[in-house]
Design an enzyme around this catalytic site. Structure first.
Site, PDB file in Angstrom:
ATOM      1  N   HIS A  96       0.734  -1.124  -0.026  1.00 21.15           N
ATOM      2  CA  HIS A  96       0.119  -0.059  -0.071  1.00 21.15           C
ATOM      3  C   HIS A  96       0.943   1.314  -0.015  1.00 21.15           C
ATOM      4  CE1 HIS A  96       0.894   0.433   4.299  1.00 21.15           C
ATOM      5  NE2 HIS A  96       0.631  -0.444   4.638  1.00 21.15           N
ATOM      6  N   ASP A 392       3.946  -4.594   3.645  1.00 25.06           N
ATOM      7  CA  ASP A 392       5.194  -4.728   3.827  1.00 25.06           C
ATOM      8  C   ASP A 392       5.340  -6.123   4.365  1.00 25.06           C
ATOM      9  OD1 ASP A 392       4.496  -4.308   6.428  1.00 25.06           O
ATOM     10  OD2 ASP A 392       5.893  -2.791   6.896  1.00 25.06           O
TER      11      ASP A 392
END
Length: 509
Positions: A96, A392
């Protein structure tokens, strides 16, 4: 070796837990004993803080790379191939875009950031206004539960914790536009693409949904909502129905113990956290729980000064400093050297990301079969574009599983791309040089190859499965069969097994 990031300091400052062990909806960050950011699963406090290889001491360069300001220029190598090669499919995993912190630092003001979208506020993008308008038509799309109730745009004038910012939207509008330019000449998606040709999946967080929609809009402006199905992935590992893997959890626990040993022996690190806590007038334990790194990175990415607090009646202020970051960096470097030596995180990453890699391989094989000479096309077409919008904690173990442990840590709006290519049919002279009948048959139809790109950089020949392939011997791409052998067999060598079932549960199928 491909280039190390010009700015790894902040990658080391942000130690991120990259190993959710069960299906999760939220990658909640928390403060670790080394100042790192971890992921809490429900009430679990399990955490692991792997960091990327780093040699770059320039803190601000590191911040710039991690923050990924959308106005900077960079090369994008997607879509490059030898002449006459045909691009069959693209599968992409993204992180994102820029988000607001998930935790706030006690006794300090929260970063003043507006999370509504406005073309008059920087950074902006030529597609921003039309993107906002198009998201208002999303009710015509097909949404897997619970995504239909997740907002399609960030919409709070005072950002909520973890909310995507306008910077994050612009980062992915730009990503999509870059990819549109890269793939335009290859006609990857026809103008009237069918629902079966595009696969879009995301976790249940608004920041991943909104990031994926922004990239898709940059790639296909004003796309037809009625053709799009937005699919939900419950786990941040995108492991679907194959998430059960006890051995993966054991590697996580072993890595935690290793990190703990490194951390508690570092007296300078402890002194630094005591100093930071004293500056803010907090108990050291409370400061760690408040995860200051997460908030400070937001300050840096948005050009906001580090927070300060008034101390006593004099009104003087105490502020957190870059020098304190440097101590955390040094400890992270020490930890990273030891982590590579032990190899526990890499073993975790293999088991964490095998389900996604296996699904990727299966999709490539289906597309390849659909493009065999003489085969009738599938009604609606093959699935040629896959977009997985993640975190992540998804992208980093995927990099490790592929052997890309020297690559840059997943910055905001990072993208990892798999391209499937088919060579032109071999000439008669080339066919005569082929050995077996099977090789001649494949060459006559054209051979299959793979490219892997990370943030626009071709990293194919740094992957485990193609690192030792002689790509200068007349063939500049990696054979697809190398990737398939890696996923189906070779990947398990690192965990002394021959299958995912055996690796996870200790017994072969």
């Amino acid at each position: 070796m491909f280039s190390a990031a010009a700015g790894h300091l902040f990658f080391c400052l942000i130690s991120v837990n990259l190993m959710p062990t069960t299906p999760v909806v939220e990658d909640r960050l928390f403060q670790g004993a080394d100042g790192g950011v971890g992921v809490a699963l429900g009430k679990s406090r399990k955490r692991v803080f792997p960091v990327p290889h780093t040699q770059e001491p320039d803190a601000m360069a590191g911040a710039s790379d991690y923050c990924n300001p959308p106005n900077r220029s960079e090369q994008a190598r997607e879509g490059h191939s030898p002449a006459d090669y045909k691009l069959l499919s693209v599968q992409m995993m993204i992180r994102h875009g820029d988000r607001y912190p998930i935790y706030s630092i006690p006794k300090t003001r929260r970063p003043p950031i507006d999370c509504t979208l406005s073309n008059s506020r920087k950074p902006s993008h030529p597609l921003l206004n039309s993107f906002i308008s198009h998201m208002g038509k999303g009710g015509h799309g097909h949404w897997e539960s619970p995504l239909s109730s997740v907002p399609r745009l960030p919409n709070h004038s005072a950002c909520e914790m973890g909310e995507l910012t306008q910077t994050g939207v612009v980062q992915h509008l730009r990503n999509g536009q870059v990819l549109q330019q890269a793939y335009r000449r290859h006609n990857l998606l026809p103008p009237n693409w069918s629902p079966s040709q595009v696969w879009f999946e995301t976790t249940g967080k608004s920041r991943t949904l909104q990031s994926g929609l922004a990239l898709l809009y940059g790639f296909q402006p004003d796309f037809d909502w009625t053709r799009l199905t937005v699919r939900h992935q419950l786990s941040t590992l995108f492991c679907g129905s194959a998430c059960d893997c006890p051995a993966r959890n054991r590697y996580l626990e072993e890595e935690q113990r290793r990190q703990y040993r490194i951390r508690v022996s570092d007296t300078e690190l402890e002194r630094t956290y005591v100093e930071m806590a004293r500056t803010l007038g907090l108990p050291t334990r409370q400061l760690r729980a408040a995860n200051p790194i997460d908030s400070l990175l937001c300050h840096l990415c948005h050009g906001i000064p580090f927070p300060c607090v008034s101390t006593g009646n004099s009104g003087t202020s105490g502020c957190l400093t870059m020098a304190q970051f440097a101590v955390i960096r040094r400890q992270q470097l020490d930890d990273e050297v030891d982590r590579r030596k032990e190899g526990l995180y890499h073993k975790y990453a293999i088991l964490a990301m095998y389900p996604y890699l296996n699904r990727t391989a299966n999709k490539m094989e289906r597309v390849a079969r659909g493009n065999e000479a003489g085969r009738l096309p599938r009604p609606g077409g093959e699935e040629v574009f896959t977009l997985s919008s993640a975190h992540d904690v998804t992208v980093a173990p995927l990099l490790s599983a592929l052997g890309l442990e020297d690559s840059r840590f997943p910055r905001f709006a990072a993208r990892l791309v798999f391209e499937l290519w088919k060579s032109p049919p071999a000439s008669q002279g080339q066919l005569k040089k082929r050995g077996s009948k099977g090789e001649k048959s494949k060459a006559k139809d054209g051979e299959l190859f793979l490219r892997v790109l990370y943030n626009g950089e071709d990293v194919t020949f740094h992957t485990t499965f193609c690192r030792f392939y002689d790509h200068h011997a007349g063939q500049p791409l990696c054979p697809l069969k190398n990737f398939l052998s890696f996923v189906r067999r070779d990947i398990f060598r690192a965990v002394n097994a021959t299958s995912y079932q055996e690796a996870c549960h200790g017994s072969p199928l």
